[in-house]
Design an enzyme around this catalytic site. Structure first.
Site, mmCIF file in Angstrom:
data_model
loop_
_atom_site.group_PDB
_atom_site.id
_atom_site.type_symbol
_atom_site.label_atom_id
_atom_site.label_comp_id
_atom_site.label_asym_id
_atom_site.label_seq_id
_atom_site.Cartn_x
_atom_site.Cartn_y
_atom_site.Cartn_z
ATOM 1 N N ASN A 1 -44.511 13.598 2.590
ATOM 2 C CA ASN A 1 -44.580 12.410 1.743
ATOM 3 C C ASN A 1 -43.785 12.754 0.491
ATOM 4 O O ASN A 1 -44.237 13.549 -0.324
ATOM 5 C CB ASN A 1 -46.042 12.088 1.399
ATOM 6 C CG ASN A 1 -46.157 10.984 0.362
ATOM 7 O OD1 ASN A 1 -45.163 10.334 0.016
ATOM 8 N ND2 ASN A 1 -47.356 10.769 -0.148
ATOM 9 N N TRP A 2 -42.606 12.152 0.390
ATOM 10 C CA TRP A 2 -41.719 12.514 -0.729
ATOM 11 C C TRP A 2 -42.171 11.907 -2.060
ATOM 12 O O TRP A 2 -41.696 12.286 -3.111
ATOM 13 C CB TRP A 2 -40.281 12.063 -0.410
ATOM 14 C CG TRP A 2 -39.589 12.914 0.607
ATOM 15 C CD1 TRP A 2 -40.146 13.859 1.426
ATOM 16 C CD2 TRP A 2 -38.182 12.910 0.905
ATOM 17 N NE1 TRP A 2 -39.171 14.430 2.211
ATOM 18 C CE2 TRP A 2 -37.959 13.866 1.915
ATOM 19 C CE3 TRP A 2 -37.091 12.176 0.416
ATOM 20 C CZ2 TRP A 2 -36.693 14.115 2.438
ATOM 21 C CZ3 TRP A 2 -35.830 12.413 0.941
ATOM 22 C CH2 TRP A 2 -35.641 13.383 1.942
ATOM 23 N N LYS A 3 -43.068 10.918 -1.996
ATOM 24 C CA LYS A 3 -43.519 10.211 -3.207
ATOM 25 C C LYS A 3 -42.290 9.662 -3.955
ATOM 26 O O LYS A 3 -41.323 9.278 -3.321
ATOM 27 C CB LYS A 3 -44.383 11.141 -4.054
ATOM 28 C CG LYS A 3 -45.498 11.792 -3.208
ATOM 29 C CD LYS A 3 -46.579 12.435 -4.009
ATOM 30 C CE LYS A 3 -47.655 12.974 -3.054
ATOM 31 N NZ LYS A 3 -48.798 13.563 -3.736
ATOM 32 N N HIS B 1 -52.337 5.429 0.372
ATOM 33 C CA HIS B 1 -52.365 6.733 -0.303
ATOM 34 C C HIS B 1 -53.197 6.611 -1.574
ATOM 35 O O HIS B 1 -53.186 5.567 -2.231
ATOM 36 C CB HIS B 1 -50.937 7.190 -0.631
ATOM 37 C CG HIS B 1 -50.887 8.620 -1.073
ATOM 38 N ND1 HIS B 1 -51.178 8.992 -2.363
ATOM 39 C CD2 HIS B 1 -50.619 9.759 -0.393
ATOM 40 C CE1 HIS B 1 -51.086 10.316 -2.449
ATOM 41 N NE2 HIS B 1 -50.743 10.811 -1.272
ATOM 42 N N GLU C 1 -52.705 7.637 -4.442
ATOM 43 C CA GLU C 1 -51.918 7.269 -5.636
ATOM 44 C C GLU C 1 -51.689 5.760 -5.677
ATOM 45 O O GLU C 1 -51.660 5.155 -6.748
ATOM 46 C CB GLU C 1 -50.589 8.042 -5.633
ATOM 47 C CG GLU C 1 -50.823 9.519 -5.971
ATOM 48 C CD GLU C 1 -49.846 10.482 -5.329
ATOM 49 O OE1 GLU C 1 -48.779 10.051 -4.845
ATOM 50 O OE2 GLU C 1 -50.152 11.696 -5.314
ATOM 51 N N GLU D 1 -57.067 13.232 2.789
ATOM 52 C CA GLU D 1 -56.508 13.869 1.599
ATOM 53 C C GLU D 1 -57.509 13.837 0.451
ATOM 54 O O GLU D 1 -57.583 12.839 -0.288
ATOM 55 C CB GLU D 1 -55.237 13.138 1.160
ATOM 56 C CG GLU D 1 -54.148 13.109 2.206
ATOM 57 C CD GLU D 1 -52.783 12.932 1.556
ATOM 58 O OE1 GLU D 1 -51.942 13.808 1.770
ATOM 59 O OE2 GLU D 1 -52.569 11.949 0.827
ATOM 60 N N GLY E 1 -51.668 17.810 -5.232
ATOM 61 C CA GLY E 1 -50.812 18.215 -6.349
ATOM 62 C C GLY E 1 -51.463 19.201 -7.303
ATOM 63 O O GLY E 1 -50.958 19.428 -8.400
ATOM 64 N N SER F 1 -52.068 19.867 -1.178
ATOM 65 C CA SER F 1 -51.594 21.221 -1.478
ATOM 66 C C SER F 1 -51.401 22.098 -0.235
ATOM 67 O O SER F 1 -51.616 23.303 -0.283
ATOM 68 C CB SER F 1 -52.527 21.917 -2.480
ATOM 69 O OG SER F 1 -52.517 21.225 -3.719
ATOM 70 N N GLY G 1 -47.010 16.942 0.458
ATOM 71 C CA GLY G 1 -46.302 16.396 -0.697
ATOM 72 C C GLY G 1 -45.259 17.371 -1.208
ATOM 73 O O GLY G 1 -44.179 17.522 -0.642
ATOM 74 N N GLY G 2 -45.595 18.073 -2.274
ATOM 75 C CA GLY G 2 -44.662 18.972 -2.952
ATOM 76 C C GLY G 2 -43.879 19.903 -2.038
ATOM 77 O O GLY G 2 -42.652 20.033 -2.166
HETATM 78 P P1 13P Z 1 -49.330 17.747 -2.328
HETATM 79 O O1 13P Z 1 -48.985 18.420 -1.016
HETATM 80 O O2 13P Z 1 -48.216 17.818 -3.322
HETATM 81 O O3 13P Z 1 -50.649 18.211 -2.847
HETATM 82 O O4 13P Z 1 -49.492 16.184 -2.000
HETATM 83 C C1 13P Z 1 -50.281 15.809 -0.943
HETATM 84 C C2 13P Z 1 -50.108 14.369 -0.710
HETATM 85 O O5 13P Z 1 -50.523 13.542 -1.515
HETATM 86 C C3 13P Z 1 -49.412 13.945 0.500
HETATM 87 O O6 13P Z 1 -49.542 12.581 0.715
#
Ligand code: 13P
Length: 248
Positions: free
Chosen positions: A10-12, A95, A97, A167, A173, A213, A234-235
């Site tokens: 997930n590149w956000k 998600h 967010e 999640e 994050g 994470s 994510g990251g």
């Molecule tokens: P991180 O891997 O950066 O914690 O993010 C997870 C995420 O929200 C994937 O959708």
């Protein structure tokens, strides 16, 4: 039949279209595998160049969001037909967010899930508790409610093809990955909830990811758990490390 793992990035809100092409070219050889489905969910403006860059590889391009109406006066939104027109097969729905910053609710998540299925797009349906909820001991109750509402009016045949991403918000994050036992406990409860709503065959077919994470050193232990069918990353999906996660 064993469920095929699905590892998604997930590149956000990261990567311009030109950066997206560069990253995909870097990652292409590193994520080449037949063993798992590999999906990059990218910002809407990156979808077309990402598709081009991923051509001929095993990388599938997904979206990070989609609206639940067909078309019309919804400034700034992306419709399901816009996604299918360019070959998108996966979309992240709900998600945390989006729930936190863009007022998405269990009800809008349900509408989006239904709309995605209507268009033949596989939703990656997100759920997850806050740290407070975990400390209050209501994690499983809360997740069950999110899942039950997200899947209202979804048929068993549709649900079989869905992906759920567990999640925990406190793990996103933060560098604080859930332990594999914590993640397994909730993923197993999600599968039990699906079994309750539908039946054994649907519960066995649906794929459940862990996200929060995930990195190259935690992936193997998490993905070895019986109810964890991959990850939503994510990251670490923006780095060559993603290759290590895919080939855990
Ligand atoms: P991180 O891997 O950066 O914690 O993010 C997870 C995420 O929200 C994937 O959708």
């Amino acid at each position: 039949m064993a469920r095929k793992k699905i590892i998604a990035g997930n590149w956000k809100m990261n990567m311009t279209p030109s950066e997206a092409v560069e990253l995909i070219n870097t990652l292409k050889p590193l994520v080449a595998t037949e063993k798992a489905d590999v999906v990059f969910c990218v910002p809407a403006i990156d979808i077309i160049p990402a598709m081009e860059a991923a051509k001929g590889s095993n990388i599938q391009i997904g979206a990070e969001n989609m609206y639940f109406e067909e078309k019309g006066a919804y400034t700034g939104e992306i419709s399901p037909a816009m996604l299918t027109d360019v070959g998108v097969k996966y979309v992240i729905i709900g998600h945390s967010e989006r729930r936190e910053y863009f007022a998405e609710t269990d009800e809008t998540v349900n509408k989006k899930v239904l709309k995605a299925f209507e268009h033949g797009i596989t939703p990656i349906v997100c759920c997850g508790e806050t740290l407070t909820q975990r400390e209050q001991g209501v994690t499983i109750d809360f997740i069950r409610q999110q899942i039950k509402i997200a899947f209202l009016n979804v048929t068993a045949d549709q649900a079989k093809t869905a992906v759920i991403a567990y999640e925990p918000i406190w793990a996103i994050g933060t560098g604080k990955t859930a332990t594999s036992d914590q993640a397994q406990e909730v993923c197993s409860a999600i599968r039990a909830c699906i079994r309750e709503i539908y039946d054994e065959a649907t519960a066995e077919a649906i794929r459940i990811q862990y996200g929060g994470s995930v990195n190259a050193s935690t992936a193997a232990e998490l993905f070895a758990k019986p109810d964890i069918d991959g990850g939503l990353v994510g990251g670490a999906a923006l780095k060559p490390d993603f290759g290590k996660i895919v080939n855990y």
